[in-house]
Design a protein around this motif. Structure first.
Motif, PDB file in Angstrom:
ATOM      1  N   GLN A  67       8.983 -32.545   4.621  1.00  0.00           N
ATOM      2  CA  GLN A  67       7.577 -32.104   4.678  1.00  0.00           C
ATOM      3  C   GLN A  67       6.642 -33.166   4.092  1.00  0.00           C
ATOM      4  O   GLN A  67       5.538 -33.381   4.598  1.00  0.00           O
ATOM      5  CB  GLN A  67       7.390 -30.750   3.974  1.00  0.00           C
ATOM      6  CG  GLN A  67       6.050 -30.107   4.348  1.00  0.00           C
ATOM      7  CD  GLN A  67       5.963 -28.630   4.017  1.00  0.00           C
ATOM      8  OE1 GLN A  67       6.650 -28.147   3.125  1.00  0.00           O
ATOM      9  NE2 GLN A  67       5.084 -27.914   4.708  1.00  0.00           N
ATOM     10  N   ILE A  68       7.094 -33.861   3.045  1.00  0.00           N
ATOM     11  CA  ILE A  68       6.289 -34.955   2.474  1.00  0.00           C
ATOM     12  C   ILE A  68       6.083 -36.043   3.551  1.00  0.00           C
ATOM     13  O   ILE A  68       4.973 -36.509   3.788  1.00  0.00           O
ATOM     14  CB  ILE A  68       6.971 -35.544   1.209  1.00  0.00           C
ATOM     15  CG1 ILE A  68       6.953 -34.503   0.079  1.00  0.00           C
ATOM     16  CG2 ILE A  68       6.284 -36.842   0.761  1.00  0.00           C
ATOM     17  CD1 ILE A  68       7.827 -34.843  -1.120  1.00  0.00           C
ATOM     18  N   ALA A  69       7.183 -36.393   4.230  1.00  0.00           N
ATOM     19  CA  ALA A  69       7.111 -37.421   5.293  1.00  0.00           C
ATOM     20  C   ALA A  69       6.194 -36.952   6.431  1.00  0.00           C
ATOM     21  O   ALA A  69       5.431 -37.758   6.984  1.00  0.00           O
ATOM     22  CB  ALA A  69       8.508 -37.730   5.822  1.00  0.00           C
ATOM     23  N   ASP A  70       6.263 -35.665   6.757  1.00  0.00           N
ATOM     24  CA  ASP A  70       5.403 -35.121   7.825  1.00  0.00           C
ATOM     25  C   ASP A  70       3.923 -35.314   7.478  1.00  0.00           C
ATOM     26  O   ASP A  70       3.121 -35.714   8.323  1.00  0.00           O
ATOM     27  CB  ASP A  70       5.665 -33.615   8.024  1.00  0.00           C
ATOM     28  CG  ASP A  70       7.013 -33.337   8.673  1.00  0.00           C
ATOM     29  OD1 ASP A  70       7.606 -34.267   9.255  1.00  0.00           O
ATOM     30  OD2 ASP A  70       7.477 -32.173   8.588  1.00  0.00           O
ATOM     31  N   PRO A 101       7.115 -30.063  -5.411  1.00  0.00           N
ATOM     32  CA  PRO A 101       7.377 -31.297  -4.655  1.00  0.00           C
ATOM     33  C   PRO A 101       6.280 -31.667  -3.650  1.00  0.00           C
ATOM     34  O   PRO A 101       6.169 -32.831  -3.282  1.00  0.00           O
ATOM     35  CB  PRO A 101       8.680 -30.984  -3.899  1.00  0.00           C
ATOM     36  CG  PRO A 101       9.249 -29.774  -4.531  1.00  0.00           C
ATOM     37  CD  PRO A 101       8.121 -29.028  -5.139  1.00  0.00           C
ATOM     38  N   LEU A 102       5.493 -30.699  -3.207  1.00  0.00           N
ATOM     39  CA  LEU A 102       4.484 -30.982  -2.174  1.00  0.00           C
ATOM     40  C   LEU A 102       3.091 -31.282  -2.756  1.00  0.00           C
ATOM     41  O   LEU A 102       2.195 -31.711  -2.030  1.00  0.00           O
ATOM     42  CB  LEU A 102       4.395 -29.798  -1.204  1.00  0.00           C
ATOM     43  CG  LEU A 102       5.318 -29.841   0.036  1.00  0.00           C
ATOM     44  CD1 LEU A 102       5.139 -31.143   0.814  1.00  0.00           C
ATOM     45  CD2 LEU A 102       6.780 -29.686  -0.336  1.00  0.00           C
ATOM     46  N   THR A 103       2.934 -31.083  -4.058  1.00  0.00           N
ATOM     47  CA  THR A 103       1.611 -31.220  -4.676  1.00  0.00           C
ATOM     48  C   THR A 103       1.020 -32.621  -4.492  1.00  0.00           C
ATOM     49  O   THR A 103      -0.137 -32.771  -4.101  1.00  0.00           O
ATOM     50  CB  THR A 103       1.688 -30.845  -6.172  1.00  0.00           C
ATOM     51  OG1 THR A 103       2.089 -29.473  -6.243  1.00  0.00           O
ATOM     52  CG2 THR A 103       0.349 -31.011  -6.867  1.00  0.00           C
ATOM     53  N   ALA A 104       1.833 -33.663  -4.751  1.00  0.00           N
ATOM     54  CA  ALA A 104       1.303 -35.037  -4.728  1.00  0.00           C
ATOM     55  C   ALA A 104       0.834 -35.452  -3.334  1.00  0.00           C
ATOM     56  O   ALA A 104      -0.235 -36.063  -3.194  1.00  0.00           O
ATOM     57  CB  ALA A 104       2.354 -36.014  -5.248  1.00  0.00           C
ATOM     58  N   VAL A 105       1.590 -35.107  -2.304  1.00  0.00           N
ATOM     59  CA  VAL A 105       1.217 -35.572  -0.962  1.00  0.00           C
ATOM     60  C   VAL A 105      -0.008 -34.804  -0.429  1.00  0.00           C
ATOM     61  O   VAL A 105      -0.833 -35.361   0.296  1.00  0.00           O
ATOM     62  CB  VAL A 105       2.426 -35.526   0.010  1.00  0.00           C
ATOM     63  CG1 VAL A 105       2.670 -34.139   0.589  1.00  0.00           C
ATOM     64  CG2 VAL A 105       2.240 -36.531   1.131  1.00  0.00           C
ATOM     65  N   VAL A 106      -0.133 -33.543  -0.860  1.00  0.00           N
ATOM     66  CA  VAL A 106      -1.334 -32.783  -0.484  1.00  0.00           C
ATOM     67  C   VAL A 106      -2.555 -33.432  -1.138  1.00  0.00           C
ATOM     68  O   VAL A 106      -3.598 -33.626  -0.515  1.00  0.00           O
ATOM     69  CB  VAL A 106      -1.188 -31.290  -0.896  1.00  0.00           C
ATOM     70  CG1 VAL A 106      -2.530 -30.577  -0.864  1.00  0.00           C
ATOM     71  CG2 VAL A 106      -0.203 -30.581   0.030  1.00  0.00           C
TER      72      VAL A 106
END
Ligand code: FRU
Length: 343
Positions: free
Chosen positions: A101-104, A125-130
């Motif tokens: 999901q990070i890569a997406d 885990p998704l906080t930084a990329v958002v």
């Protein structure tokens, strides 16, 4: 004298002519200092106003399309977006994998999407990329599961704590003074609804001290995993009165395990989601496998409605929108099924 007069008149006319010529010259000059707007100038001005584009690219990052509720979410997004031909939605499925999901999302940022909709698999885990997308100037709508902090444009989702509390109160009520043994088949550990549905439930059952949670394990939102989890819980516990599944697939999975062990009539099953589909939770209540379920809207249409506000109207949207729920039991299941367009 007469001749002199003629000369004076001639000179006067010449002066007047040359003055009027000067006048027209000065008009030209003044038109240079304050130029009349040209087409190019108008276009330049328009670019200072909120940017209107003829089409918008939306990236939709889905946590796991292997779950019926998430298929419904994507379908609702697609149906709402179809009403706005200027919107193009591209979808990515993380298949319950945080790094995918990070890569997406990274990929969407590179594609220069105009807006990101994300239903994050797990919060941390998704906080930084958002935040990365948001900091890059991309409006971000977080759907259903949350991220940490507030680096996003808006959050849309149901009130998971309240749903858990309602489920707890319902269990406390149907078990009555005698109370009973409750098993909890939870969601995925790092997904915010898991914690909120648990916390709310514990609060809901508080009023009945004879309600005991005798086992609590993660089924990761998945029916198959929930069957396995329930099999071991059944072996370890000889008397179970209620199974509280954090979603309908968890409750249905627990039912299958109990049925395989010929114990399904010993206990009641409660879930969350209430999809109005032939294999969804409302039908499961109508058919008697589940005793109750709670409507948990996907927010797909709301996401597109708000995307339009952000992209086309330059509106400042609310930071958080909470979607309604409804308790579904055999009393109202058929009506709710119809009300939500079930076929
Ligand atoms: C699907 C799902 C739903 C649940 C929601 C919680 O992945 O598990 O069943 O209500 O996610 O985020």
């Amino acid at each position: 004298m007469k001749k002199n007069n003629l000369i004076v008149s001639f000179l006067l006319v010449m002066v007047l002519i040359s003055l009027s010529a000067c006048g027209s010259g000065s008009t030209t000059t003044s038109s240079k200092t304050t130029p009349a707007p040209t087409t190019a100038d108008t276009a330049a001005k328009a670019s200072e106003a909120p940017k209107k584009k003829s089409s918008y690219l939306i990236g939709m990052s889905q946590a796991n399309l292997g779950e019926p509720w998430r298929v419904a979410m994507n379908d609702q997004i697609a149906a709402a977006a179809a009403k706005h031909p200027e919107l193009k939605v591209v979808y990515a499925d993380a298949a319950q994998d945080n790094s995918k999901q990070i890569a997406d999302v990274e990929n969407f940022i590179q594609q220069k999407i105009d807006l990101l909709i994300i239903s994050p698999n797990e919060a941390k885990p998704l906080t930084a990329v958002v935040k990365k997308a948001y900091d890059a100037g991309i409006p971000v709508i977080v759907l259903d599961r949350k991220v940490e902090g507030d680096a996003y444009t808006m959050y849309i989702g149901g009130n998971n704590k309240l749903i858990g509390k309602k489920a707890g109160e319902y269990v406390a009520k149907i078990l009555g003074d005698k109370g009973g043994n409750v098993v909890e088949v939870k969601g995925l550990e790092g997904a915010t609804p898991q914690q909120e549905r648990h916390d709310g439930f514990m609060e809901g059952i508080k009023s009945n001290p004879n309600v005991k949670v005798i086992a609590s394990q993660n089924g990761d939102w998945l029916k198959d995993k929930s069957i396995t989890v329930m099999e071991s819980i059944l072996q370890a516990n000889k008397k179970i009165d209620i199974v509280y599944g954090h979603n309908d697939p968890a409750a249905e999975g627990a039912f299958i395990a109990a049925k395989n062990a010929k114990r399904e009539t010993e206990m009641k099953f409660i879930g969350i989601d209430a999809l109005p589909t032939p294999d969804g939770g409302i039908k499961a209540v109508m058919e008697g496998r589940l005793t109750a379920t709670y409507v948990y809207p996907t927010g797909g249409k709301d996401a597109i409605d708000n995307a339009i506000k952000i992209l086309e109207n330059g509106e400042k949207v609310e930071k958080s929108i909470t979607l309604d729920t409804l308790e579904v039991t055999k009393e109202n299941a058929a009506d709710v099924y119809k009300q939500f367009g079930g076929k």
